[in-house]
Scaffold this motif. Structure first.
Motif, short mmCIF file in Angstrom:
data_model
loop_
_atom_site.label_atom_id
_atom_site.label_comp_id
_atom_site.label_asym_id
_atom_site.label_seq_id
_atom_site.Cartn_x
_atom_site.Cartn_y
_atom_site.Cartn_z
N GLY A 38 19.96 81.76 -19.56
CA GLY A 38 19.50 80.88 -20.63
C GLY A 38 19.35 81.56 -21.97
O GLY A 38 18.91 80.94 -22.94
N ARG A 39 19.69 82.82 -22.07
CA ARG A 39 19.63 83.53 -23.34
C ARG A 39 20.82 84.47 -23.47
O ARG A 39 21.45 84.83 -22.47
CB ARG A 39 18.32 84.32 -23.47
CG ARG A 39 18.12 85.38 -22.42
CD ARG A 39 16.68 85.91 -22.44
NE ARG A 39 16.47 86.91 -21.40
CZ ARG A 39 16.60 88.20 -21.58
NH1 ARG A 39 16.96 88.66 -22.78
NH2 ARG A 39 16.38 89.06 -20.61
N CYS A 58 25.66 86.85 -21.68
CA CYS A 58 24.48 86.25 -21.06
C CYS A 58 24.06 86.92 -19.76
O CYS A 58 22.99 86.61 -19.24
CB CYS A 58 24.74 84.77 -20.77
SG CYS A 58 24.92 83.79 -22.27
N PRO A 90 24.67 79.78 -24.11
CA PRO A 90 23.85 80.55 -25.07
C PRO A 90 24.65 81.56 -25.87
O PRO A 90 24.38 81.78 -27.05
CB PRO A 90 22.82 81.25 -24.16
CG PRO A 90 22.78 80.44 -22.91
CD PRO A 90 24.18 79.94 -22.72
#
Length: 231
Positions: A38-39, A58, A90
């Motif tokens: 998610g980042r 990621c 992301p």
């Protein structure tokens, strides 16, 4: 025909997680979490090839993530394209930065022989899945297959960073007449090692007057690989 047969087999044969081999879905929840944090992180190969734009990744290219990427690329586990595209979100958004307009996702193209052997172009497939997901999340995006290979290159396995850079130098060309630019460009690949292919892709795009914002990949090796530093 080969892709059609693989799709049929994926429906008929018992599924196992491509990351850890556990029975059930093609990607279990634990391996899915390893793939999609998610980042995004800025990554940078050492040494850095000339012309490489900012690159975001990621996940670490190891263990389950490595197994999933290889299953999609080399074994043709095509249902993995959707979660791989999701994992790329992301990094794409980080690479694009504050740019507005329709994101143009330009995949690094596979060689003709490799695509024929695999039965598909894995990076282009992942880019399409990422574009579909981005549109579903409200961010307009499309795949712009503006790059093509104009000459054959040797297998990169076993080559040093400098040898890889020389191997791919001048290998790509971009055609803006066929693929006009309508928004910010993000170059897409499944992973980065030395950065040679990404740097060559950006060189070809900039030679054709495309404005490249950055590059997005799913995974990168850690510094212990001797190639890539996580920031």
């Amino acid at each position: 025909m080969r892709n059609w047969w693989r799709e049929i087999c994926s429906l008929l044969l018992p599924a196992a997680c491509a990351g850890c081999g556990s029975p059930g879905d093609v990607l279990c929840a634990r391996c899915g979490a390893a793939l999609s944090s998610g980042r995004a992180r800025r990554v940078r190969p050492r040494p850095e090839p000339p012309g490489l734009p900012p690159v975001h990744a990621c996940a670490e290219y190891a263990d389950q993530v490595r197994a999933v990427l290889l299953a999609h690329k080399e074994r043709g586990v095509l249902p993995l394209a959707a979660p791989l595209g999701q994992a790329l979100f992301p990094a794409v958004l980080a690479a694009a930065g504050p740019a507005t307009g329709v994101l143009q996702l330009v995949p690094v193209p596979s060689g003709r022989a490799a695509a024929g052997r695999r039965g598909h172009d894995p990076v282009r497939r992942i880019a399409h899945a990422a574009a579909v997901g981005l549109r579903g999340a409200g961010r307009m995006a499309r795949v712009l297959p503006a790059l093509r290979r104009r000459r054959r290159v040797s297998d990169q396995a076993g080559l040093s960073a400098g040898e890889r850079f020389r191997n791919v130098s001048g290998a790509f060309v971009a055609d803006r007449a066929e693929w006009p630019l309508v928004g910010p460009v993000v170059v897409i690949d499944d992973l980065i090692t030395t950065g040679a292919s990404l740097a060559e892709a950006v060189r070809a795009l900039r030679a054709a007057r495309y404005g490249v914002r950055g590059a997005a990949v799913i995974a990168a090796p850690r510094e212990t690989e001797g190639w890539c530093t996580w920031w």
